[in-house]
Every structure is written in C-alpha cells, then in structure tokens.
Write a protein that holds these residues in place. Structure first.
Motif, PDB file in Angstrom:
ATOM      1  N   ASP A 185     -42.215  83.492  39.172  1.00  0.00           N
ATOM      2  CA  ASP A 185     -41.657  83.156  37.863  1.00  0.00           C
ATOM      3  C   ASP A 185     -40.269  82.553  38.038  1.00  0.00           C
ATOM      4  O   ASP A 185     -39.312  83.257  38.354  1.00  0.00           O
ATOM      5  CB  ASP A 185     -41.599  84.417  36.999  1.00  0.00           C
ATOM      6  N   THR A 186     -40.138  81.252  37.814  1.00  0.00           N
ATOM      7  CA  THR A 186     -38.836  80.602  38.023  1.00  0.00           C
ATOM      8  C   THR A 186     -37.803  81.016  36.983  1.00  0.00           C
ATOM      9  O   THR A 186     -36.620  80.763  37.167  1.00  0.00           O
ATOM     10  CB  THR A 186     -38.985  79.064  38.019  1.00  0.00           C
ATOM     11  N   ALA A 187     -38.237  81.674  35.911  1.00  0.00           N
ATOM     12  CA  ALA A 187     -37.279  82.181  34.930  1.00  0.00           C
ATOM     13  C   ALA A 187     -36.448  83.320  35.530  1.00  0.00           C
ATOM     14  O   ALA A 187     -35.332  83.585  35.081  1.00  0.00           O
ATOM     15  CB  ALA A 187     -38.014  82.660  33.679  1.00  0.00           C
ATOM     16  N   GLN A 188     -36.962  83.965  36.552  1.00  0.00           N
ATOM     17  CA  GLN A 188     -36.251  85.053  37.224  1.00  0.00           C
ATOM     18  C   GLN A 188     -35.383  84.562  38.377  1.00  0.00           C
ATOM     19  O   GLN A 188     -34.755  85.360  39.070  1.00  0.00           O
ATOM     20  CB  GLN A 188     -37.255  86.064  37.788  1.00  0.00           C
ATOM     21  N   ARG A 189     -35.323  83.269  38.566  1.00  0.00           N
ATOM     22  CA  ARG A 189     -34.666  82.693  39.750  1.00  0.00           C
ATOM     23  C   ARG A 189     -33.202  83.116  39.888  1.00  0.00           C
ATOM     24  O   ARG A 189     -32.783  83.581  40.948  1.00  0.00           O
ATOM     25  CB  ARG A 189     -34.780  81.175  39.700  1.00  0.00           C
ATOM     26  N   GLU A 190     -32.424  82.955  38.844  1.00  0.00           N
ATOM     27  CA  GLU A 190     -30.989  83.270  38.947  1.00  0.00           C
ATOM     28  C   GLU A 190     -30.760  84.743  39.240  1.00  0.00           C
ATOM     29  O   GLU A 190     -29.921  85.095  40.067  1.00  0.00           O
ATOM     30  CB  GLU A 190     -30.275  82.855  37.666  1.00  0.00           C
ATOM     31  N   GLU A 240     -31.828  85.468  42.907  1.00  0.00           N
ATOM     32  CA  GLU A 240     -30.851  84.939  43.869  1.00  0.00           C
ATOM     33  C   GLU A 240     -29.554  85.742  43.832  1.00  0.00           C
ATOM     34  O   GLU A 240     -28.926  85.960  44.871  1.00  0.00           O
ATOM     35  CB  GLU A 240     -30.599  83.459  43.600  1.00  0.00           C
ATOM     36  N   ALA A 241     -29.148  86.207  42.649  1.00  0.00           N
ATOM     37  CA  ALA A 241     -27.949  87.032  42.543  1.00  0.00           C
ATOM     38  C   ALA A 241     -28.160  88.377  43.242  1.00  0.00           C
ATOM     39  O   ALA A 241     -27.264  88.863  43.940  1.00  0.00           O
ATOM     40  CB  ALA A 241     -27.587  87.243  41.078  1.00  0.00           C
ATOM     41  N   ALA A 242     -29.340  88.960  43.074  1.00  0.00           N
ATOM     42  CA  ALA A 242     -29.641  90.241  43.740  1.00  0.00           C
ATOM     43  C   ALA A 242     -29.641  90.065  45.253  1.00  0.00           C
ATOM     44  O   ALA A 242     -29.099  90.909  45.979  1.00  0.00           O
ATOM     45  CB  ALA A 242     -30.988  90.773  43.262  1.00  0.00           C
ATOM     46  N   LEU A 243     -30.231  88.971  45.742  1.00  0.00           N
ATOM     47  CA  LEU A 243     -30.243  88.714  47.191  1.00  0.00           C
ATOM     48  C   LEU A 243     -28.832  88.437  47.713  1.00  0.00           C
ATOM     49  O   LEU A 243     -28.481  88.883  48.807  1.00  0.00           O
ATOM     50  CB  LEU A 243     -31.161  87.539  47.518  1.00  0.00           C
ATOM     51  N   GLN A 252     -36.430  95.854  41.752  1.00  0.00           N
ATOM     52  CA  GLN A 252     -35.854  95.122  40.623  1.00  0.00           C
ATOM     53  C   GLN A 252     -36.933  94.451  39.772  1.00  0.00           C
ATOM     54  O   GLN A 252     -36.629  93.835  38.760  1.00  0.00           O
ATOM     55  CB  GLN A 252     -34.854  94.092  41.138  1.00  0.00           C
ATOM     56  N   GLY A 253     -38.190  94.551  40.196  1.00  0.00           N
ATOM     57  CA  GLY A 253     -39.298  94.076  39.384  1.00  0.00           C
ATOM     58  C   GLY A 253     -39.540  92.578  39.410  1.00  0.00           C
ATOM     59  O   GLY A 253     -40.107  92.027  38.465  1.00  0.00           O
ATOM     60  N   PHE A 254     -39.154  91.912  40.496  1.00  0.00           N
ATOM     61  CA  PHE A 254     -39.390  90.477  40.591  1.00  0.00           C
ATOM     62  C   PHE A 254     -40.833  90.214  41.014  1.00  0.00           C
ATOM     63  O   PHE A 254     -41.396  90.936  41.836  1.00  0.00           O
ATOM     64  CB  PHE A 254     -38.424  89.833  41.596  1.00  0.00           C
ATOM     65  N   ASP A 255     -41.423  89.174  40.446  1.00  0.00           N
ATOM     66  CA  ASP A 255     -42.804  88.794  40.745  1.00  0.00           C
ATOM     67  C   ASP A 255     -42.792  87.870  41.967  1.00  0.00           C
ATOM     68  O   ASP A 255     -42.537  86.673  41.831  1.00  0.00           O
ATOM     69  CB  ASP A 255     -43.425  88.096  39.538  1.00  0.00           C
ATOM     70  N   VAL A 256     -43.034  88.430  43.150  1.00  0.00           N
ATOM     71  CA  VAL A 256     -42.949  87.667  44.397  1.00  0.00           C
ATOM     72  C   VAL A 256     -44.241  87.783  45.195  1.00  0.00           C
ATOM     73  O   VAL A 256     -45.060  88.663  44.950  1.00  0.00           O
ATOM     74  CB  VAL A 256     -41.772  88.158  45.276  1.00  0.00           C
ATOM     75  N   TYR A 257     -44.402  86.872  46.133  1.00  0.00           N
ATOM     76  CA  TYR A 257     -45.489  86.949  47.105  1.00  0.00           C
ATOM     77  C   TYR A 257     -44.978  86.390  48.419  1.00  0.00           C
ATOM     78  O   TYR A 257     -43.956  85.702  48.458  1.00  0.00           O
ATOM     79  CB  TYR A 257     -46.737  86.204  46.627  1.00  0.00           C
ATOM     80  N   GLU A 258     -45.684  86.707  49.509  1.00  0.00           N
ATOM     81  CA  GLU A 258     -45.277  86.276  50.852  1.00  0.00           C
ATOM     82  C   GLU A 258     -46.276  85.292  51.428  1.00  0.00           C
ATOM     83  O   GLU A 258     -47.470  85.372  51.144  1.00  0.00           O
ATOM     84  CB  GLU A 258     -45.193  87.478  51.796  1.00  0.00           C
ATOM     85  N   THR A 259     -45.760  84.402  52.254  1.00  0.00           N
ATOM     86  CA  THR A 259     -46.625  83.510  53.026  1.00  0.00           C
ATOM     87  C   THR A 259     -46.308  83.694  54.503  1.00  0.00           C
ATOM     88  O   THR A 259     -45.192  84.064  54.867  1.00  0.00           O
ATOM     89  CB  THR A 259     -46.417  82.031  52.633  1.00  0.00           C
ATOM     90  N   MET A 302     -44.041  76.711  38.700  1.00  0.00           N
ATOM     91  CA  MET A 302     -44.131  76.460  40.125  1.00  0.00           C
ATOM     92  C   MET A 302     -43.302  77.502  40.875  1.00  0.00           C
ATOM     93  O   MET A 302     -42.228  77.883  40.441  1.00  0.00           O
ATOM     94  CB  MET A 302     -43.628  75.053  40.416  1.00  0.00           C
ATOM     95  N   ALA A 303     -43.774  77.915  42.010  1.00  0.00           N
ATOM     96  CA  ALA A 303     -43.103  78.938  42.807  1.00  0.00           C
ATOM     97  C   ALA A 303     -41.805  78.400  43.405  1.00  0.00           C
ATOM     98  O   ALA A 303     -41.653  77.201  43.632  1.00  0.00           O
ATOM     99  CB  ALA A 303     -44.021  79.424  43.906  1.00  0.00           C
ATOM    100  N   HIS A 304     -40.895  79.314  43.644  1.00  0.00           N
ATOM    101  CA  HIS A 304     -39.596  78.964  44.226  1.00  0.00           C
ATOM    102  C   HIS A 304     -39.396  79.752  45.520  1.00  0.00           C
ATOM    103  O   HIS A 304     -39.575  80.968  45.547  1.00  0.00           O
ATOM    104  CB  HIS A 304     -38.479  79.305  43.227  1.00  0.00           C
ATOM    105  N   LEU A 305     -39.020  79.047  46.593  1.00  0.00           N
ATOM    106  CA  LEU A 305     -38.736  79.691  47.870  1.00  0.00           C
ATOM    107  C   LEU A 305     -37.485  80.545  47.707  1.00  0.00           C
ATOM    108  O   LEU A 305     -36.406  80.044  47.402  1.00  0.00           O
ATOM    109  CB  LEU A 305     -38.520  78.645  48.965  1.00  0.00           C
ATOM    110  N   LEU A 306     -37.648  81.839  47.910  1.00  0.00           N
ATOM    111  CA  LEU A 306     -36.553  82.764  47.666  1.00  0.00           C
ATOM    112  C   LEU A 306     -35.873  83.219  48.955  1.00  0.00           C
ATOM    113  O   LEU A 306     -34.650  83.268  49.034  1.00  0.00           O
ATOM    114  CB  LEU A 306     -37.091  83.981  46.904  1.00  0.00           C
ATOM    115  N   PHE A 307     -36.671  83.517  49.994  1.00  0.00           N
ATOM    116  CA  PHE A 307     -36.098  84.105  51.204  1.00  0.00           C
ATOM    117  C   PHE A 307     -36.988  83.764  52.391  1.00  0.00           C
ATOM    118  O   PHE A 307     -38.152  84.130  52.418  1.00  0.00           O
ATOM    119  CB  PHE A 307     -36.011  85.633  51.033  1.00  0.00           C
ATOM    120  N   ARG A 308     -36.430  83.069  53.365  1.00  0.00           N
ATOM    121  CA  ARG A 308     -37.173  82.760  54.589  1.00  0.00           C
ATOM    122  C   ARG A 308     -37.173  83.974  55.514  1.00  0.00           C
ATOM    123  O   ARG A 308     -36.142  84.608  55.696  1.00  0.00           O
ATOM    124  CB  ARG A 308     -36.558  81.577  55.323  1.00  0.00           C
TER     125      ARG A 308
END
Length: 121
Positions: free
Chosen positions: A49-54, A57-60, A26-33, A1-7
């Motif tokens: 990919d929620t496996a990339q979450r930490e 979030e650390a990069a942000l 950094q190669g994160f698999d993201v999309y925009e809405t 399931m997708a994770h909200l990363l940045f509003r």
C-alpha cells in the motif's frame, strides 16, 4: 503499485528479523521477494500500500538511526575498555591469514605498478 521499502542483500539475519518485526508490529502491509537461484531478482521487503509509504519509511529511518547509535555506543565502549579489534589483535589471533593478505596486497600493487615502473627505468 508496490514500493521497494528495504533491500535485504548484505543485511545480517538479525537486522532482517528486526526489520520484519518492526514492520509487522506497526501493521504495514508488506511482502518479501528472493533473488532466486541465478540472483536475477531482488532480495527485498516491498510495501503493498503506497499510502503507507511515508509512515513506513519514517519507521525504518528511526529504526536505522537507533541501530546506528547502538553500534557507535558499543564501539566506543569497546575502544574505552581496550577490546576494540585492531590490526595487531587480528595478527595475534590469525597470523597466517594476516600475512597472506599483506603479501597478496603487495603482489597486486606490484603487478599493477610494474608497467609504470618499467617506463621510468
């Protein structure tokens, strides 16, 4: 399931572009809405990919810390050089606008306090 990363709501175009570039580099698999016409959705960047979450979030967090430090440094330099925006400078640059805002604030305060002033008198 997708994770909200940045509003993206209330974010400048410059910052949004920097965040997109950071996540892409950094190669994160993201999309925009987008929020859509009636603003019922969310303007945001989502992580697929929620496996990339930490790591994402650390990069942000590191990016935002650097951005905040840069903004503070620029403000301190502006204050030190005497170029920081002040009420007096804004008044000199836009006197009509500043006077209208002050009048509006006073009117709103009077309208808000008028019922209570009537109770005292």
């Amino acid at each position: 399931m997708a994770h909200l990363l940045f509003r993206l709501r209330h974010v400048t175009d410059e910052e949004a572009l920097e965040v997109r570039q950071l996540l892409d580099e950094q190669g994160f698999d993201v999309y925009e809405t987008q929020a859509g016409f009636f603003r019922l959705g969310v303007d945001a960047i989502w992580l697929r990919d929620t496996a990339q979450r930490e790591a994402a979030e650390a990069a942000l967090a590191a990016y935002q810390e650097n951005r905040q430090a840069k903004a503070r440094r620029e403000h301190e330099e502006a204050v030190a050089s005497g170029n920081a925006p002040t009420l007096w400078r804004r008044f000199l640059a836009h006197p009509v606008q500043v006077v209208l805002v002050i009048v509006a604030v006073v009117l709103i305060a009077l309208l808000t306090l008028l019922p209570f002033i009537g109770l005292v008198g």
